[in-house]
Enzyme design. Structure first.
Site, PDB file in Angstrom:
ATOM      1  CE  LYS A  22      10.501   3.342  12.242  1.00  0.00           C
ATOM      2  NZ  LYS A  22      11.464   3.249  13.971  1.00  0.00           N
ATOM      3  NE  ARG A  91      14.664   3.432  10.935  1.00  0.00           N
ATOM      4  CZ  ARG A  91      14.115   3.760  10.332  1.00  0.00           C
ATOM      5  NH1 ARG A  91      14.516   3.473   9.311  1.00  0.00           N
ATOM      6  NH2 ARG A  91      13.108   4.547  10.120  1.00  0.00           N
ATOM      7  N   GLY A 100       8.324   7.845  18.378  1.00  0.00           N
ATOM      8  CA  GLY A 100       9.435   8.439  19.627  1.00  0.00           C
ATOM      9  C   GLY A 100       9.330   7.579  21.057  1.00  0.00           C
ATOM     10  CG  MET A 102       8.248   1.096  21.542  1.00  0.00           C
ATOM     11  SD  MET A 102       8.085  -0.599  20.299  1.00  0.00           S
ATOM     12  CE  MET A 102       7.336   0.525  19.069  1.00  0.00           C
ATOM     13  NE  ARG A 335       4.331   8.392  10.257  1.00  0.00           N
ATOM     14  CZ  ARG A 335       4.133   8.013  11.654  1.00  0.00           C
ATOM     15  NH1 ARG A 335       4.684   7.229  12.488  1.00  0.00           N
ATOM     16  NH2 ARG A 335       5.566   9.816  11.768  1.00  0.00           N
ATOM     17  CG  HIS A 451       7.913  15.010  20.899  1.00  0.00           C
ATOM     18  ND1 HIS A 451       7.397  14.782  21.945  1.00  0.00           N
ATOM     19  CD2 HIS A 451       8.198  12.853  21.222  1.00  0.00           C
ATOM     20  CE1 HIS A 451       6.840  13.920  22.929  1.00  0.00           C
ATOM     21  NE2 HIS A 451       7.542  13.006  22.087  1.00  0.00           N
ATOM     22  CB  SER A 777     -35.649   2.321  24.160  1.00  0.00           C
ATOM     23  OG  SER A 777     -34.613   3.326  24.048  1.00  0.00           O
ATOM     24  CB  CYS A 845     -32.493   6.181  25.310  1.00  0.00           C
ATOM     25  SG  CYS A 845     -33.020   5.250  26.812  1.00  0.00           S
ATOM     26  CE1 TYR A 865     -34.164   4.803  19.098  1.00  0.00           C
ATOM     27  CE2 TYR A 865     -36.092   3.622  18.833  1.00  0.00           C
ATOM     28  CZ  TYR A 865     -35.110   4.171  19.531  1.00  0.00           C
ATOM     29  OH  TYR A 865     -36.290   4.093  20.986  1.00  0.00           O
TER      30      TYR A 865
HETATM   31  P1  ADP Z   1      10.655   6.734  15.094  1.00  0.00           P
HETATM   32  O1  ADP Z   1       9.815   5.236  15.478  1.00  0.00           O
HETATM   33  O2  ADP Z   1      10.647   7.476  15.829  1.00  0.00           O
HETATM   34  O3  ADP Z   1      10.347   7.159  14.066  1.00  0.00           O
HETATM   35  P2  ADP Z   1      13.360   6.292  13.725  1.00  0.00           P
HETATM   36  O4  ADP Z   1      13.367   4.010  13.396  1.00  0.00           O
HETATM   37  O5  ADP Z   1      12.590   6.357  11.993  1.00  0.00           O
HETATM   38  O6  ADP Z   1      12.255   6.518  15.312  1.00  0.00           O
HETATM   39  O7  ADP Z   1      15.059   6.560  13.746  1.00  0.00           O
HETATM   40  C1  ADP Z   1      14.532   7.847  13.997  1.00  0.00           C
HETATM   41  C2  ADP Z   1      15.653   8.221  12.539  1.00  0.00           C
HETATM   42  O8  ADP Z   1      16.659   7.047  13.221  1.00  0.00           O
HETATM   43  C3  ADP Z   1      15.053   8.297  11.921  1.00  0.00           C
HETATM   44  O9  ADP Z   1      14.034   9.558  12.269  1.00  0.00           O
HETATM   45  C4  ADP Z   1      16.103   7.888  10.869  1.00  0.00           C
HETATM   46  O10 ADP Z   1      16.441   9.627   9.502  1.00  0.00           O
HETATM   47  C5  ADP Z   1      17.574   8.376  11.576  1.00  0.00           C
HETATM   48  N1  ADP Z   1      18.242   6.504  11.009  1.00  0.00           N
HETATM   49  C6  ADP Z   1      17.717   5.705  11.018  1.00  0.00           C
HETATM   50  N2  ADP Z   1      17.728   4.461  10.435  1.00  0.00           N
HETATM   51  C7  ADP Z   1      18.569   5.064   9.532  1.00  0.00           C
HETATM   52  C8  ADP Z   1      19.430   5.003   8.088  1.00  0.00           C
HETATM   53  N3  ADP Z   1      19.748   3.875   7.823  1.00  0.00           N
HETATM   54  N4  ADP Z   1      20.432   5.407   7.823  1.00  0.00           N
HETATM   55  C9  ADP Z   1      19.969   6.937   8.483  1.00  0.00           C
HETATM   56  N5  ADP Z   1      19.453   7.962   9.070  1.00  0.00           N
HETATM   57  C10 ADP Z   1      18.380   6.465  10.051  1.00  0.00           C
HETATM   58 MG    MG Z   2      10.628   7.546  12.377  1.00  0.00          MG
END
Ligand code: ADP
Ligand code: MG
Ligand code: MG
Length: 894
Positions: A22, A91, A100, A102, A335, A451, A777, A845, A865
């Site tokens: 990220k 984040r 989702g 962490m 990503r 999710h 083999s 094999c 092989y």
């Molecule tokens: P995950 O790894 O579970 O996707 P994220 O770090 O992407 O978690 O955060 C989950 C949500 O929080 C994101 O989908 C985003 O919409 C919201 N979010 C995270 N950072 C910001 C931010 N700086 N401003 C607005 N929304 C945020």
């Molecule tokens: Mg996210």
């Protein structure tokens, strides 16, 4: 000094080890000039230090302070400033995406004071209190350890008492009341107050995200995805932007192409007036991304342009999270996106056609596991009646199972061997164990990016989500759909390709890809994409791919699937069925003449078997293994026989002479450890005439095929060699018989004679053995058993799951070859065998020959092989091609 913090402008996509996926991609988007709210990322190195010592590494606090100050200068206001607060998100983000798994904490910087400042500055009381209650919940649970259910319960009670369907209908006063309730919950649960110091909020949030690396969910996910436990997570701190500021704001998720089918064109879900978390949580139903074109054409056009920029830059399907704040578009994440197997193949070929990637890169983007999934059966369309409900086809495939309503029940029933379908309104990360255990996941809410959908796709599980007609009642353990009630334990069929669920178990038929392999029928884009990927793999690979096949039918199938010969033709089944009495006669023979008679009766039957197989594989090598299992496997069961004899005696009638004789033989031959007993070459050396009979049958089959104008290429393989002496003796006998048959028939029969390498001693003395062997083999199944000292049938059921849980290994060594131990023996045998006999042909094999990761190992180990079951042949071809791509990253894109 170590640098623990990087501003977005100082990072890039190549720094994912340090900044997590990220953080690295946010930096990359920043550098591309896309609109990313400013921020910085704390490295995985800092996380590892924190987890190792329980304390922040020296200097981290100062670095974070300096970067926070820079953000404040840029924004012109301070974190949590009372009259107009700067707010931040904290984040998580590891090297490999763990959606989702962490924690993320939003709206950091709100306090009892600054919430009022935010209300004034934004002009919306409601928005300010809504943000504050979100912070209290996320911080309360993640940092302070309060059970989220307590917050959700309070919210549900408030909605009930106000008589409203969802949180959008709560007003500022309601939410302000909720904030007080939440603060009370935190105090009651922890004995402490929610901290009013924004700097403390930030610091403790960073620590909590570090710690979430070792949460249960994250660990389980890593084990399943085979992500190492010692990587740690990076932590990204970023200025908040707000999608919940009113109808001209919102949040969404978008893909540059459809991640389920690979079809071109942007794709995604949008939720007006919401924070991003709401989209993924599936709390409210989203609208398709294309609706955004109507709601906010300017943002939509910008988003499309950014998606194009990203896809061209990453040269792959990307997914993004975005937020629109009062008509301004912000990019929050990107990503290289997860995708189904179908999408992976379709996309790879299209991107190559568009010239964005090379054919080799396209090959690197697909996988043998994915191909195997596309070969799974589908529901028979002609048997499909009316669906109970339709939803979004979020992850393709066909699954049948008993309905269950929670994760624990799914785990319990699956543990008892039942196939289950997990049905929920929506899933949360806590449902992960149940999703792992289930055949399919079915939800009544949420879109293709909920999710349930994201996780199921990642695991290759069937998923239908957002089936709105389902009324799921978890408490009563049932759902209703259009008047039909389905209780827990009832079997349903879930079609993840069509997005439908049916009552009962529907019959299955071949998938389009399987039909193509069986019949050559090309039926559309996906089959074409698979065919092209395989052509590229065949063009690239160095490894030959053969099949393990014991019958002419198997051999024919293997050929259609692309096998270039048979690497293992077992002969044991040829001794069963109505031939068993001949084997008994051979074992019970008292005189040489008796034994010869029994063997003579077996000879023509064996010869017919070999003629059929050599015909089916005409022109290609067929490696025939001499009889391998212990002879008593061909005799009746010892206990049954003993009972029969005893019963006869109890009745006062003497048992039949035959039974008595058999029992004596069975007793004589009983072994405590048959796997390590009289079998393989040992049997050939002590059971007179057996080897000669088998070799004569092979040689005479070769003669017949040659005389019929064919091109038979039989190879004779001796199993379970420990020492070269065994091979020397057997080989002399083999050569003798071949010479006799050549002489008698006038056809020169030339069959290479080789051996299996399946005992550690054989691998360690491979140089000597190669003097007598024209090929090797590897029998990696026995080699794994004997190297580890594992009896497969005993250990897998007894304690492998405990070993996997404890992380002693991340995958069973019977599934994927153990490169350090068994693999080391393989490398030694290859090196010493080839040193003694240059050009020695070497294959494998064991079942590992069809396992993607093992195929890659065998490629690097220099084998000629791999041989696997006919159905795995396409998988092995594909992986052998990928293994030969040098310098291309072929690790699965996760
Ligand atoms: P995950 O790894 O579970 O996707 P994220 O770090 O992407 O978690 O955060 C989950 C949500 O929080 C994101 O989908 C985003 O919409 C919201 N979010 C995270 N950072 C910001 C931010 N700086 N401003 C607005 N929304 C945020
Ligand atoms: Mg996210
Ligand atoms: Mg074996």
């Amino acid at each position: 000094m170590v640098q623990y913090v990087y501003a977005f402008g100082d990072g890039g996509r190549d720094m994912a080890d340090l900044l997590g996926g990220k953080g690295a991609n946010l930096a990359e988007m920043t550098r591309l000039g896309l609109p990313v709210p400013p921020g910085f990322t704390v490295t995985t190195e800092a996380c590892r230090a924190y987890l190792a010592t329980g304390a922040e590494p020296d200097g981290l606090a100062e670095e974070i302070d300096a970067h926070r100050a820079a953000l404040e200068r840029r924004a012109g206001r301070r974190l949590g400033q009372a009259d107009d607060p700067l707010l931040l998100s904290v984040r998580s983000g590891a090297r490999f995406s763990m959606p989702g798994m962490m924690e993320t904490i939003l709206d950091i910087g709100l306090t009892d004071d600054s919430v009022r400042g935010l209300a004034k500055a934004s002009g919306s009381e409601r928005f300010a209190w809504d943000s504050y209650r979100r912070l209290l919940q996320m911080y309360g649970s993640t940092v302070m350890g309060v059970d989220t259910a307590l917050f959700e319960g309070a919210l549900a009670r408030l909605k009930d008492s106000r008589g409203v369907p969802d949180d959008l209908h709560l007003d500022a006063a309601d939410l302000a009341r909720l904030v007080e309730t939440y603060k009370g919950v935190i105090r009651a649960e922890t004995g402490r107050d929610f901290p009013q110091d924004p700097a403390e909020q930030l610091r403790r949030s960073v620590h909590a995200v570090f710690a979430s690396w070792n949460g249960d969910r994250a660990r389980l996910y890593r084990r399943r995805e085979r992500i190492p436990d010692d990587l740690g997570t990076a932590v990204t701190v970023q200025r908040m932007v707000f999608g919940n500021l009113g109808p001209d704001s919102g949040s969404g998720v978008a893909f540059t192409r459809d991640p389920a089918t690979g079809r071109r064109g942007p794709y995604g879900d949008y939720l007006p007036n919401a924070q991003g978390e709401d989209v993924v949580a599936g709390i409210r139903n989203t609208v398709p991304l294309t609706d955004l074109e109507r709601l906010d054409p300017v943002s939509y056009a910008r988003l499309r342009a950014h998606l194009r920029t990203l896809e061209t830059h990453y040269r792959d399907l990307c997914d993004v999270e975005f937020t629109i704040e009062h008509g301004t578009l912000w990019m929050l994440q990107t990503r290289v996106g997860k995708r189904t197997a179908e999408a992976a193949f379709t996309l790879a070929v299209e991107l190559a056609d568009e010239g964005l990637i090379t054919p080799d890169e396209a090959l690197a983007r697909v996988s043998g596991d994915g191909l195997a999934r596309l070969m799974f059966p589908r529901f028979d369309a002609s048997a499909v009646g009316e669906a109970l409900a339709h939803g979004i086809p979020a992850s393709p495939g066909a699954a049948v199972g008993a309905v269950v309503f929670d994760s624990a029940e799914a785990v319990r029933r699956a543990g008892a061997g039942e196939k289950v379908v997990l049905v929920r309104q929506e899933t949360t990360p806590d449902d992960l164990p149940g999703m792992v255990a289930a055949e399919a996941v079915l939800t009544s809410r949420g879109g293709k990016t909920s999710h349930a959908a994201v996780v199921a796709r990642g695991m290759g599980k069937v998923c239908v989500c957002g089936a709105e007609r389902l009324d799921v009642d978890v408490r009563e353990r049932r759902f209703t759909a259009g008047g039909v009630t389905v209780h827990e334990g009832t079997v349903v069929s879930v079609d993840g390709s069509e997005g439908a669920v049916y009552a009962g178990a529907l019959p299955l038929v071949d998938s389009a890809v399987m039909r193509y392999f069986r019949t050559g029928e090309r039926s559309g884009g996906l089959v074409d994409a698979v065919a092209r990927a395989l052509r590229q793999a065949d063009h690239t690979r160095r490894l030959e791919v053969r099949a393990n096949a014991d019958t002419p039918e198997d051999a024919e199938r293997a050929r259609r699937f692309g096998a270039e010969g048979i690497g293992l033709c077992r002969t044991e089944h040829m001794f069963l069925g109505d031939r068993r009495h001949l084997v008994e006669a051979m074992i019970l023979a008292r005189t040489d003449a008796d034994r010869a008679r029994a063997l003579d009766a077996l000879l023509p039957l064996q010869r017919r078997d070999f003629v059929g197989i050599l015909r089916a594989m005409d022109g290609l090598p067929v490696t025939i293994r001499l009889l391998d299992p212990p002879l008593h496997e061909f005799l009746p069961d010892r206990t049954e026989l003993a009972v029969r004899v005893a019963a006869a005696e109890a009745h006062g009638t003497p048992p039949s002479a035959h039974d008595a004789e058999l029992l004596a033989a069975v007793n004589r031959m009983h072994e405590e450890n048959p796997m390590l007993g009289l079998r393989g070459v040992r049997l050939g050396l002590v059971a007179p005439g057996l080897v000669a009979m088998q070799v004569r049958a092979i040689a005479e089959a070769v003669v017949r095929r040659t005389e019929a104008g064919g091109d038979p290429r039989a190879e004779i393989m001796v199993p379970l060699i420990d020492t070269v002496e065994e091979l020397r003796l057997v080989r002399a006998e083999v050569e003798q018989v071949l010479a006799e048959v050549s002489e008698a028939s006038g056809v020169a029969v030339r069959c290479p004679v080789g051996t299996m390498i399946e005992l550690p001693r054989a691998a360690l003395t491979a140089g000597r053995i190669a003097e007598q062997a024209e090929f090797f083999s590897f029998g990696t199944n026995d080699l794994t058993q004997t190297t580890w000292g594992f009896s497969r049938d005993d250990v897998e059921a007894a304690f492998f799951s405990a070993y996997l849980d404890k992380g002693i290994f991340t995958v069973s060594p019977f599934e994927t070859i153990d490169p350090e131990g068994v693999g080391r023996l393989v490398r030694i045998a290859v090196a010493e065998g080839r040193a003694a006999r240059p050009g020695l042909k070497i294959g494998v094999c064991g079942e590992h020959g069809g396992d993607p990761e093992s195929v890659r190992f065998f490629h690097t180990a220099g084998l000629d092989y791999v041989s696997c079951s006919p159905f795995r042949v396409p998988v092995a071809r594909l992986e052998a091609g990928r293994a030969a791509l040098s310098g291309t990253d072929t690790s699965d894109s996760r």
